[in-house]
Design an enzyme around this catalytic site. Structure first.
Site, mmCIF file in Angstrom:
data_model
loop_
_atom_site.group_PDB
_atom_site.id
_atom_site.type_symbol
_atom_site.label_atom_id
_atom_site.label_comp_id
_atom_site.label_asym_id
_atom_site.label_seq_id
_atom_site.Cartn_x
_atom_site.Cartn_y
_atom_site.Cartn_z
ATOM 1 N N ASN A 1 1.886 7.041 2.843
ATOM 2 C CA ASN A 1 2.541 6.066 3.704
ATOM 3 C C ASN A 1 4.061 6.165 3.665
ATOM 4 O O ASN A 1 4.764 5.253 4.104
ATOM 5 C CB ASN A 1 2.095 4.645 3.329
ATOM 6 N N ASP B 1 0.859 -1.191 0.000
ATOM 7 C CA ASP B 1 0.000 0.000 0.000
ATOM 8 C C ASP B 1 0.892 1.237 0.000
ATOM 9 O O ASP B 1 0.698 2.177 0.768
ATOM 10 C CB ASP B 1 -0.918 -0.017 1.224
ATOM 11 N N ASP C 1 2.889 2.218 8.217
ATOM 12 C CA ASP C 1 1.634 1.514 7.964
ATOM 13 C C ASP C 1 1.806 0.298 7.054
ATOM 14 O O ASP C 1 1.424 0.308 5.884
ATOM 15 C CB ASP C 1 0.590 2.462 7.374
#
Length: 354
Positions: free
Chosen positions: A230, A225, A247
């Site tokens: 992030n 992701d 994350d």
């Protein structure tokens, strides 16, 4: 009709969060800040001076970040595998913010909630228009992937046609998530996109060429992701300056390019430039299989399907209707249909070159 039951996250009052923190031996001074997260609930908690582990946090006012995991999403062994991956990356000096080890554990439980505690790390969104920044990120992604390639995940799922395409498509249709007036049109174009991905673009190795001597594209443990939100950037002249990744909640296995394509801007010329800079850095540390460039648009298409199902599955969480007020309307789904039609064209166009 009776009122709907409150969402489990409604339990997370300030007192509850501080009590959970205290349950692992950390004493908060009462200051809490809710941090941006839809999937989980994340809080910045300041610690009382002298609290154990307070020196792990940076700054004059030591603080930690608590993450309360969405109930029912990940099994404990899947969360622990995420944490183990983060610690493996940190041991290899890859700049990842992982959970603290407290009393020999990274995953804790309090009153039915699973949570972790991580050190606070500051930073801003990186300047992706700057080639030097992209090259730097590329080097660190290559180092992350070098660790990710050491062994497979055992419990975490993969980024693939089934989990990101067929399964979310089937869930949306089975649960009546689309208005009837647009359901058939969306289902048809979605099916066409999935068939195109499954039959051609996804298989660029042995399966596509029907040649057992040609290896398929490798999969490895990924961030999965890796969008700009992030990655946090700190000035290069500070200790530990540059990018660091946060994350890993969505970490999965898949092709390396999954961690690159979300960092590319919208227009093809700009995507080409940015990809070249990323790979200039990446290939200083690790080889990149150019066949994976043909997966960029298929991966983008799969994320579109997966994203709609992700929102629909969490609609009982009050944060989602507030954040996505147009979701579920005919206009929303018409927009998705148009985007998928565009993606059909993009998937059949020549891939980016680098």
């Amino acid at each position: 009709m009776p009122d709907a039951a409150p969402h489990p996250f409604a339990t997370l009052t300030p007192d509850f969060v501080l009590d959970a923190l205290a349950s692992v031996g950390l004493v908060g001074d009462g200051r809490l800040m809710t941090l941006n997260s839809y999937e989980n609930r994340v809080y910045l908690a300041h610690l009382e001076p002298g609290t154990p582990l307070a020196d792990t946090a940076q700054g004059a006012h030591p603080a930690v970040v608590l993450k309360f995991y969405r109930p029912g999403r990940w099994a404990p062994e899947q969360i622990e595998e995420e944490h183990a991956f983060a610690h493996e990356l940190m041991a290899a000096e890859v700049p990842v913010v992982g959970p603290l080890l407290i009393d020999g554990r990274t995953l804790h439980e309090y009153e039915g909630f699973r949570f972790s505690v991580s050190p606070r790390r500051g930073g801003r969104t990186p300047e992706l228009g700057d080639d030097e920044t992209l090259e730097w990120i590329g080097r660190f992604l290559a180092r992350l992937h070098a660790v990710g390639a050491r062994r497979p995940f055992v419990h975490r799922p993969a980024v693939d046609v089934t989990s990101y395409g067929r399964e979310p498509r089937d869930w949306l249709l089975a649960h009546g998530a689309l208005p009837l007036e647009v359901e058939r049109a969306w289902a048809d174009v979605c099916q066409e996109a999935i068939e195109l991905i499954a039959s051609s673009a996804w298989h660029t190795g042995a399966e596509r060429q029907n040649d057992p001597q040609t290896p398929g594209i490798a999969t490895l443990r990924l961030h999965a992701d890796c969008h700009p939100g992030n990655i946090l950037w700190t000035p290069a002249d500070l200790p530990g300056g540059g990018p660091h990744f946060v994350d890993l909640d969505d970490c999965r296995s898949g092709p390396a390019v999954q961690d690159l394509w979300m960092l590319l801007p919208g227009e093809r010329v700009e995507r080409q430039r940015a990809l070249g800079a990323l790979l200039d850095g990446y290939e200083q540390m690790r080889e990149f299989d150019r066949r994976e460039l043909a997966l960029i648009e298929p991966l983008r298409t799969l994320r579109l399907i997966h994203y709609s199902a992700w929102i629909a599955r969490r609609w009982d969480d009050p944060a989602f209707p507030a954040a996505f007020p147009d979701f579920g309307t005919p206009d929303y789904w018409r927009g998705q249909i148009d985007t998928l039609v565009d993606q059909l064209e993009a998937m059949q166009a020549p891939p980016l070159l680098a």
